[in-house]
Design a protein around this motif. Structure first.
Motif, short mmCIF file in Angstrom:
data_model
loop_
_atom_site.label_atom_id
_atom_site.label_comp_id
_atom_site.label_asym_id
_atom_site.label_seq_id
_atom_site.Cartn_x
_atom_site.Cartn_y
_atom_site.Cartn_z
N TYR D 150 0.48 -1.35 -0.11
CA TYR D 150 -0.08 0.37 0.13
C TYR D 150 0.84 1.09 -0.09
O TYR D 150 2.07 1.77 0.45
N PRO D 153 0.92 4.49 3.96
CA PRO D 153 -0.16 4.15 4.59
C PRO D 153 -0.53 4.52 5.88
O PRO D 153 -1.28 4.11 6.65
N LEU D 195 -9.01 0.07 0.95
CA LEU D 195 -7.33 -0.73 1.02
C LEU D 195 -7.12 -0.54 -0.78
O LEU D 195 -6.24 -0.57 -0.91
N HIS D 198 -5.80 2.47 -1.99
CA HIS D 198 -4.11 2.76 -1.56
C HIS D 198 -3.67 1.25 -2.23
O HIS D 198 -2.30 1.65 -1.96
N SER D 199 -4.07 0.08 -2.48
CA SER D 199 -3.18 -0.78 -2.86
C SER D 199 -2.62 -0.29 -3.74
O SER D 199 -3.10 0.40 -5.40
#
Lengths: 200, 200, 200, 200
Positions: D150, D153, D195, D198-199
């Motif tokens: 990510y 983070p 998530l 942001h991955s």
DNA sequence: TATGAATGAGATTTCATTCAT
DNA sequence: AATGAATGAAATCTCATTCAT
């Protein structure tokens, strides 16, 4: 007594004395906590370290001041008429108290008709009354020394104190139904009657 | 009485009754004018059209309520024991009042030791007490009908009322120094003594 | 509206405005009722005719001020971008609010993280919010005009408002974990994600 | 640690624990220093040897209590699901915290929406948080072990924590706009979206 | 270090009274 | 005559903080 302890005593006394002065001078309702602490020279919060509220300090004062009236009268009796009869002694005390209250109407107004707190009303005796400075004790001593014996002496005293406190208040404050000097002979008669009824 | 007049009377009564309920329920100090007018259903300003302040309405209530106690006791006497002696009648009245106060401690607390206002205390008699609804009148009638005659009957009544009011208060409220039923015989004795002293 | 009624409205408004000024200037804890009434030019007792205590007026202010933020943002949207998509409009409103709060940190500090009260928290709606000056209504209108339809729109709005309020607070006040301009793109992304999840 | 040192630690802990109990029981504003020292059994002056004021001890408690929530959740994760994916682990932690707060509303009320202090808010970290008892460290470890990587983070965690803290508070405390069990699926969806965004 | 009595500014709140309507 | 909003002085009481012991 440590310095801290004696300081606390001083504060407590100062508050009591000041409160008494103001209560008799301006009355309970018109005296404020602010008045008391200001005149006593302590902080407002300090008052609440010693007393719950205005009524707490009032009750403690009624107890101690009415008690003092009896003590003073008894001491005067010892001085002036150490060897008189029980009945004469009792009347001496009653008259002494009535005279004191006539002289000090502010005190009478403060005590209202609660003169009896000085003798009865155990409720407020967390105020550490010094053992031998207790009128009840003196009264028992007088009874012991008396030739005449009485049954139910506590109730006998109660009746006398309530009558004198209540009738004395009306008479001294309002001259109603007559002034105190005119009332005295009647009171003396009633007390004589009560003693006779209780004498064994 | 005009409609306006009777309306005013209604408001006046409503305020008196409400104030009495609150005084006996919460005490004088904790009852506010707001409480009274709110419960009576009138506006705040209206209160001041009828009474000077809280103490004015309190005094009027003490006079009328204590007076009523005597009247009620007297009426009961007429009904129950119309032909008894003066002394028996007087004791009947005293006992009737003590019983009423024992039943109604809130009233006793409100009257405190001011029972005597029902008979004495002319000060507050701007409340137009109806002429023949006056205990003093009844007392005189009882004296007239009595075989035994008494000197200074006003002071005699005063002494009895003050004693009964004051001792009764302490006994009923605090059972100090004993409860009221135990106290009664003593009170009866003292009253007997007072009457004897005053009998001619 | 009668003269009395309009006077009451004036007092109420004056107290609210003054309290808000002081709360944002000095903070809630350091603002006293005395401060408020003095600055508002009304008597201390008057405060208690309108509000229960300091927390009551605070709650009413949070509701109205946070509500106002949404209304202002919506009005600006109507003016600047009357024909944009639902998502663009929503982001415009969020950004407008964030910018307003960045400009007015005292307001942000006062609202703390309670931005959502402007939309939710029916509890405090005894404050008569004018019907059509209600963001919930506007939000529904925006939904109706949208081509895309969403399920559970209330919860969708709730999630967005709580996120923006809470994250915006930390970012604007403490630049933690980054300042607000750096945070915006991330917020926009999350909001986009939320809308997508809820789109039918 | 010397005896003196351990004694100081004991006092410090006793004050913290007592303050926490009182804050959650009666609220911050209604808890006084007097309350704290009295219940903790130390003198008033002693409090000031350990903490600056009430807000100092409050801040230290928010930090440690919110931190503890994360630690507890993480430890439970290690025990129950040691080998799950990053996303599953994160949701496990979120749900564990929400469940703990639902069980302990007093704690939730105390933390208000300041759950994030347990992770961010370095400001108050003069409280010597033990190095490896720090959720940030655990979070990094989880990231390292994750297959999916990510970007940013820290901000990702920030967004999640603020959202969960803020929305969870309203939902658990007021069931507004819905109760917490109904809200959970939505929260899970939003976290999933964050998530994904942001991955890498 | 530890104590706790004392402080005193000031917070909150009450309530009798007034007066414009 | 009746109303009740407004007043504002003043009452009670709190409580963080200090400092002599």
């Amino acid at each position: 007594m440590s310095k801290v302890q004696s300081n606390k005593q001083k504060k407590n006394d100062s508050l009591l004395n000041t409160a008494f002065d103001l209560f008799t001078e301006k009355g309970l309702n018109k005296t404020t906590i602010s008045d008391i602490v200001e005149k006593a020279g302590v902080a407002k919060g300090t008052f609440y370290l010693y007393f719950k509220d205005k009524y707490d300090i009032r009750n403690k004062l009624i107890s101690s001041k009415s008690s003092q009236l009896f003590i003073d009268a008894y001491n005067s009796l010892l001085e002036q008429k150490p060897n008189c009869s029980f009945e004469d002694g009792l009347w001496y005390i009653v008259e002494h108290i009535l005279d004191s209250l006539t002289e000090n109407k502010a005190l009478l107004s403060f005590l209202h008709k609660d003169l009896s707190w000085g003798v009865f009303k155990k409720a407020f005796e967390d105020t550490p009354v010094v053992e031998d400075e207790n009128f009840a004790t003196f009264y028992l001593k007088m009874l012991n020394q008396s030739d005449v014996k009485y049954r139910d002496p506590e109730i006998m005293l109660f009746l006398i104190v309530e009558l004198v406190g209540s009738a004395g208040y009306s008479s001294i404050m309002f001259s109603d139904p007559c002034n105190i000097s005119d009332l005295k002979p009647y009171l003396k008669d009633v007390i004589h009657g009560i003693l006779q009824t209780h004498s064994v």
